[in-house]
Design a protein around this motif. Sequence first.
Motif, PDB file in Angstrom:
ATOM      1  N   ARG A   4      89.911  16.554  55.050  1.00  0.00           N
ATOM      2  CA  ARG A   4      90.699  17.055  54.269  1.00  0.00           C
ATOM      3  C   ARG A   4      92.187  16.062  54.872  1.00  0.00           C
ATOM      4  O   ARG A   4      91.858  15.831  55.919  1.00  0.00           O
ATOM      5  CB  ARG A   4      91.325  18.301  54.138  1.00  0.00           C
ATOM      6  CG  ARG A   4      90.212  19.297  53.292  1.00  0.00           C
ATOM      7  CD  ARG A   4      90.602  20.873  53.127  1.00  0.00           C
ATOM      8  NE  ARG A   4      89.926  21.456  52.317  1.00  0.00           N
ATOM      9  CZ  ARG A   4      88.669  22.128  52.652  1.00  0.00           C
ATOM     10  NH1 ARG A   4      88.296  22.032  54.015  1.00  0.00           N
ATOM     11  NH2 ARG A   4      88.067  22.685  51.909  1.00  0.00           N
ATOM     12  N   LYS A  15      93.821  25.104  52.081  1.00  0.00           N
ATOM     13  CA  LYS A  15      92.665  24.573  51.782  1.00  0.00           C
ATOM     14  C   LYS A  15      92.583  24.551  50.160  1.00  0.00           C
ATOM     15  O   LYS A  15      92.126  23.441  49.508  1.00  0.00           O
ATOM     16  CB  LYS A  15      91.587  25.067  52.452  1.00  0.00           C
ATOM     17  CG  LYS A  15      91.492  24.943  53.948  1.00  0.00           C
ATOM     18  CD  LYS A  15      90.188  25.321  54.460  1.00  0.00           C
ATOM     19  CE  LYS A  15      89.939  25.285  55.951  1.00  0.00           C
ATOM     20  NZ  LYS A  15      89.010  26.024  56.490  1.00  0.00           N
ATOM     21  N   ASP A  19      92.549  21.361  47.911  1.00  0.00           N
ATOM     22  CA  ASP A  19      91.605  21.173  47.144  1.00  0.00           C
ATOM     23  C   ASP A  19      91.462  21.084  45.539  1.00  0.00           C
ATOM     24  O   ASP A  19      91.180  20.586  44.766  1.00  0.00           O
ATOM     25  CB  ASP A  19      90.267  21.944  47.512  1.00  0.00           C
ATOM     26  CG  ASP A  19      89.842  21.886  48.899  1.00  0.00           C
ATOM     27  OD1 ASP A  19      90.609  20.874  49.757  1.00  0.00           O
ATOM     28  OD2 ASP A  19      89.075  22.576  49.432  1.00  0.00           O
ATOM     29  N   CYS A 180      90.000  11.442  53.246  1.00  0.00           N
ATOM     30  CA  CYS A 180      90.147  12.835  52.643  1.00  0.00           C
ATOM     31  C   CYS A 180      89.065  12.777  51.364  1.00  0.00           C
ATOM     32  O   CYS A 180      88.758  11.835  50.796  1.00  0.00           O
ATOM     33  CB  CYS A 180      91.268  12.870  52.070  1.00  0.00           C
ATOM     34  SG  CYS A 180      91.427  14.717  51.301  1.00  0.00           S
TER      35      CYS A 180
END
Length: 185
Positions: A4, A15, A19, A180
């Motif tokens: 990431r 996260k 995401d 990423c």
Amino acid sequence: MKNRCFWVTDSELYKDYHDKEWGTPVFDDATLFEFLILETFQAGLSWITILNKRENFKKAFDNFDYQKIAKYPESKYESLLQDAGIIRNKLKIRSAITNAQLFMEVQKEFGSFSKFIWSYVDGKPIINKFNKKEEVPATTPLSDKISKDLKKRGFKFVGSTVMYAYMQAVGMVNDHTTDCFKYPN
């Protein structure tokens, strides 16, 4: 294990935000307003602070309903100042109300806030190609321009840094670093 962006911590909240939301183009006015509120409250604070309080903000600000917020009476403003679940900054709370009113003015003028804000990037995200965190800017000439325009319209807490973070959040710019898993190939 997913790779990431550099700013993502071990926090599941971070996260998940990275995401599923950050850098994903948003064209819906309600969501664009939510991010405007969150980014203006974030000014001078860390984003994780805002993410941790996001549900509280949602509850306190009537699910980010700008039509309701625009009509908040003084009593609602006073109650927000007492709400420990949000950032209790007098100027930021006042600006949320003012910005809701101005958000609707922009909608009247352009048909939607989305049309207005996305016109700065011709309706499609700018895909940057940053390899490391030192390359990611805090402001750009475009965020300067948007900030100046919004300030001229009366919006508050919309400095260039806030506007660049907003552009990243709503996907007007895609600043996922090239390493990423979210970087568009």
